[in-house]
Motif scaffolding. Structure first.
Motif, short mmCIF file in Angstrom:
data_model
loop_
_atom_site.label_atom_id
_atom_site.label_comp_id
_atom_site.label_asym_id
_atom_site.label_seq_id
_atom_site.Cartn_x
_atom_site.Cartn_y
_atom_site.Cartn_z
N SER A 64 0.86 -1.18 0.00
CA SER A 64 0.00 0.00 0.00
C SER A 64 0.89 1.23 0.00
N GLY A 65 0.58 2.22 -0.85
CA GLY A 65 1.42 3.42 -0.91
C GLY A 65 0.68 4.62 -1.47
N ARG A 66 1.33 5.79 -1.38
CA ARG A 66 0.73 7.05 -1.85
C ARG A 66 1.32 7.41 -3.20
N VAL A 67 0.45 7.71 -4.16
CA VAL A 67 0.88 8.09 -5.51
C VAL A 67 1.60 9.43 -5.45
N GLN A 79 -2.00 -2.30 -19.22
CA GLN A 79 -3.18 -1.95 -18.41
C GLN A 79 -3.33 -0.42 -18.42
N PRO A 80 -3.45 0.19 -19.60
CA PRO A 80 -3.49 1.66 -19.67
C PRO A 80 -4.70 2.25 -18.95
N TYR A 81 -5.76 1.46 -18.79
CA TYR A 81 -6.98 1.95 -18.12
C TYR A 81 -6.73 2.28 -16.65
N LEU A 82 -5.62 1.83 -16.09
CA LEU A 82 -5.33 2.11 -14.69
C LEU A 82 -4.96 3.59 -14.47
N LYS A 83 -4.67 4.30 -15.56
CA LYS A 83 -4.27 5.71 -15.41
C LYS A 83 -5.33 6.50 -14.66
N ASP A 84 -6.59 6.21 -14.94
CA ASP A 84 -7.68 6.95 -14.29
C ASP A 84 -7.85 6.56 -12.82
N THR A 138 -4.03 7.02 -1.80
CA THR A 138 -3.42 5.73 -1.44
C THR A 138 -3.97 4.63 -2.33
N VAL A 139 -3.07 3.76 -2.79
CA VAL A 139 -3.47 2.63 -3.65
C VAL A 139 -2.85 1.33 -3.10
N ASN A 140 -3.55 0.23 -3.34
CA ASN A 140 -3.04 -1.11 -3.00
C ASN A 140 -2.87 -1.89 -4.29
N PHE A 141 -1.78 -2.64 -4.39
CA PHE A 141 -1.58 -3.45 -5.59
C PHE A 141 -0.58 -4.56 -5.29
N THR A 142 -0.54 -5.55 -6.18
CA THR A 142 0.43 -6.65 -6.08
C THR A 142 1.39 -6.56 -7.25
N GLY A 143 2.58 -7.15 -7.08
CA GLY A 143 3.57 -7.15 -8.14
C GLY A 143 4.84 -7.83 -7.71
N LYS A 144 5.83 -7.86 -8.60
CA LYS A 144 7.12 -8.48 -8.32
C LYS A 144 8.14 -7.39 -8.01
N PHE A 145 8.81 -7.53 -6.87
CA PHE A 145 9.69 -6.48 -6.35
C PHE A 145 11.12 -6.70 -6.81
N GLU A 167 12.09 -1.15 -7.97
CA GLU A 167 10.97 -1.16 -8.92
C GLU A 167 10.02 -2.30 -8.58
N ILE A 168 8.76 -2.09 -8.91
CA ILE A 168 7.78 -3.16 -8.81
C ILE A 168 7.11 -3.32 -10.16
N ASN A 169 7.16 -4.56 -10.68
CA ASN A 169 6.43 -4.87 -11.90
C ASN A 169 5.01 -5.21 -11.47
N GLY A 170 4.12 -4.20 -11.57
CA GLY A 170 2.76 -4.36 -11.05
C GLY A 170 1.96 -5.37 -11.84
N GLN A 171 1.18 -6.16 -11.12
CA GLN A 171 0.35 -7.17 -11.78
C GLN A 171 -1.14 -6.80 -11.74
N ARG A 172 -1.61 -6.37 -10.56
CA ARG A 172 -3.02 -5.99 -10.48
C ARG A 172 -3.24 -5.03 -9.32
N MET A 173 -4.19 -4.13 -9.52
CA MET A 173 -4.62 -3.23 -8.46
C MET A 173 -5.62 -3.96 -7.56
N ILE A 174 -5.63 -3.62 -6.28
CA ILE A 174 -6.58 -4.21 -5.34
C ILE A 174 -7.53 -3.11 -4.90
N PHE A 175 -8.79 -3.27 -5.27
CA PHE A 175 -9.76 -2.22 -4.95
C PHE A 175 -10.55 -2.54 -3.69
N ASP A 176 -10.37 -3.79 -3.17
CA ASP A 176 -10.96 -4.13 -1.87
C ASP A 176 -9.81 -4.31 -0.89
N PRO A 177 -9.49 -3.28 -0.12
CA PRO A 177 -8.29 -3.30 0.73
C PRO A 177 -8.47 -4.07 2.03
#
Length: 655
Positions: free
Chosen positions: A67-70, A104-109, A116-123, A129-139
């Motif tokens: 979880s982090g702040r954009v 996943q260009p639609y994530l721009k919006d 604050t956003v939550n997401f998963t990825g490879k660190f 850097e994190i290679n993001g895989q998916r956003m988590i909208f249910d935190p």
């Protein structure tokens, strides 16, 4: 007895489940999920932990949920064929991390500076850097469950169906309360719930432990029920053999039985005296002396004037057994052999003698189950390498018996874990000791560039009057595999030792050609036999002291050990050389294991660890179930506890 995966009172067909229409019903049937119980036991294949972690605790290349702040506006760059890369910087646990989402260009919006956003990825710790895989909208955290659905439907859809089943199902089958308390197990309903809807790793582990025990406990009960059905008490089954005659014959043998052989003979003879049909497995390593044990059982049956049949999977093995029994029992037992190659005239003579009781022991292949083979009084059936026969083939021979006493023999050392599960409905006798005077086969691993040294050692053995096996993995040259084939190796040995000393045998030869080639080798006329694995079982040449196996990495431990068992069958020192350039760690490990031990039972345990239970026999032909959670290679202690509990439980039910 309940089925292995039945836990509810009345398992409802999937089309009757709430929310399952025709399309979903079709998809579930495609997955062979036909009712609520099969859905309950269609367990997740994996879990994704969505609980947010501290990035400072993560290792390089870890998959993380954070979880982090954009901190910056996301930027998108497009490249070939419409592919895209979204880049944004996010402050996570005090670190300024570059986050990249591909395609996943639609994530721009969804990414707003300061939010604050939550997401998963490879660190990538090195580059932060994190290679993001998916956003988590249910935190809320928890787990994302993954099911083996073959692309037929989404895991989320299936999860909804499972939840509906839990709402409707009435669980009535469970483990006995005493065993749940003793081993601190969950109820089956609770365990299944935690596997489908987990909240933490501890619950998942405890749920898996419960289902493992449940699977193995119910399966052991089923084996005992099968044993009870098959082994009906009847005074007719008693073989009141002449024990004094048997002891007198054993005293005339030119060798002393090993302790394991004596114990096995006693166990078999004790079974014959019972008023219940024998159902026993005689398990012994190659060369351990199972033949004499089987022969003594046949002799015991002969003392009351009744008959024994020994069925084997191949003609080569039938010939070996026939010769072995004649060497020891000629004059004491009337022995005949019946195979597909027996002449019509000879077969007619044998059938007449068999029907009038003039044959004490008949050794044969599938030919024994033909309708015209009739016994006067068949009271002992011995089946060698029984897993090579189908259930119906074994039953057809059993149906010919006056007294249904069955002894299975195998030269494949079976891991204790598989013995308990695969042969749990049998009594088991084990021969571990080798006959006196046998020396362990010295086993070496050599690379192809060392072949000349190996051939020099082989030459020395031939000069001593000994024989040698040369084994190749293929019959003809392969365009795709860089393997030594039997034709190529045959040419190599002919050029080196001369055609007069080298014989060739392989599986595509006509039976007569194969038999003639084997006869020339067995007689010593040709001391070198180049072959494929047709010599894995059924060949007994005491003069053979040397074996070379080309491309040894292509064979499993069990096959290598069976091949090695063709040498070391006398008091002479024997050798087995594995020629291999292993390309993988697994192949190298097999070479190391083979050179470290000649104990077939130890090898069988290592083989089980490497291959898994499904591959050990072939699940379908062994009758071994594919458990949902239990792993026979790893869960030996659970199996032991489950088996003992099942025995106790069955005894309480019957008392």
């Amino acid at each position: 007895m309940m089925q292995l995966y039945r836990v509810s009172k009345s398992s409802r067909p999937v089309e009757k489940l709430k929310g399952v229409g025709p399309k979903l019903n079709e998809k579930l049937n495609e997955l062979e999920l036909t009712d609520s119980d099969t859905i309950l036991f269609h367990l997740p294949s994996g879990y994704e932990n969505l609980a947010v972690m501290n990035l400072n605790d993560a290792k390089h290349n870890d998959k993380v949920t954070v979880s982090g702040r954009v901190r910056t506006e996301p930027t998108i760059s497009f490249f070939r064929r419409g592919k895209s890369r979204l880049t944004v910087f996010v402050e996570i646990d005090g670190l300024n991390i570059k986050v990249i989402f591909f395609n996943q260009p639609y994530l721009k919006d969804k990414l707003t500076v300061g939010e604050t956003v939550n997401f998963t990825g490879k660190f990538d710790r090195n580059r932060l850097e994190i290679n993001g895989q998916r956003m988590i909208f249910d935190p809320s955290g928890g787990y994302r469950v993954k099911y083996p659905l073959g692309g037929v439907m989404h895991s989320k859809t299936f999860s909804r169906i499972v939840a509906q089943v839990f709402e409707d199902a009435e669980f009535i089958y469970d483990l006995p309360e005493e065993y749940r308390r003793k081993y601190r197990l969950m109820s089956i309903k609770e365990a299944l719930w935690h596997l489908h809807f987990p909240e933490n790793p501890h619950d998942i582990n405890e749920a898996r432990r419960t289902i493992k025990f449940y699977e193995l406990f119910i399966f052991q009960l089923q084996l005992m029920e099968k044993r009870r059905r098959e082994r009906v008490r009847n005074e007719q089954y008693i073989i009141d053999y002449d024990i004094n005659a048997l002891k007198a014959f054993i005293a005339t043998l030119p060798f002393e039985l090993t302790g394991d052989q004596k114990r096995s003979v006693n166990e078999i003879c004790r079974d014959l005296k019972q008023n219940i049909s024998m159902h026993r497995l005689l398990q012994g390593d190659v060369g351990s002396g199972k033949t004499i044990v089987a022969g003594l059982a046949s002799y015991a049956v002969k003392t009351i004037g009744e008959q024994t049949a020994l069925m084997v999977p191949t003609e080569v093995l039938a010939n070996q057994h026939y010769q072995s029994f004649l060497e020891i029992f000629a004059g004491e037992l009337n022995i005949e052999k019946l195979t597909g190659n027996t002449s019509r005239k000879e077969k007619d003579r044998i059938l007449i003698e068999l029907a009038r009781g003039g044959i004490d022991l008949i050794i044969g292949t599938h030919a024994l189950i033909e309708d015209d083979v009739v016994f006067k009084s068949l009271s002992l059936i011995i089946t060698d390498e029984q897993h090579r026969f189908g259930v119906n083939q074994r039953r057809r021979l059993n149906d010919k018996a006056l007294r249904k006493n069955v002894l299975y023999m195998t030269a494949t050392p079976i891991p204790r874990t598989l013995s308990i599960t695969t042969f749990g409905d049998m009594d088991i006798s084990v021969i571990r000791q080798m006959p006196k005077g046998r020396k362990p086969v010295q086993t070496y691993w050599r690379r192809f560039e060392e072949t000349d040294e190996v051939l020099q050692q082989l030459s020395e053995e031939i000069k001593k009057g000994h024989s040698a096996y040369i084994v190749a993995p293929l019959i003809e040259e392969s365009e795709t595999l860089d393997l030594k084939n039997v034709q190529e190796i045959h040419e190599l040995f002919k050029n080196r030792f001369g055609e007069k000393d080298v014989e060739l045998v392989h599986g595509r030869m006509k039976p007569d050609e194969k038999a003639e080639g084997m006869a020339r080798f067995e007689s010593g006329e040709k001391p070198i036999l180049v072959s494929t694995t047709v010599i894995e079982v059924g060949i007994n040449v005491p003069s053979a002291t040397f074996m070379v196996i080309f491309n040894a990495e292509r064979f499993g431990l069990s096959t290598l050990h069976q091949l090695r068992g063709r040498v070391g069958r006398s008091d002479k020192q024997s050798y087995c050389v594995l020629i291999s350039d292993p390309k993988t760690e697994n192949a190298k490990l097999r070479m190391d294991i083979m050179t470290s031990t000649t104990d077939g039972f130890e090898l069988s345990e290592r083989d089980l660890d490497m291959r898994g239970p499904g591959d050990y026999f072939g699940v379908r032909q062994s009758g071994l179930p594919q458990f949902k959670v239990a792993d026979l290679a790893e869960d030996y202690r659970v199996l032991e506890h489950a088996r003992q509990s099942a025995i106790e439980y069955a005894e309480k039910l019957s008392s």
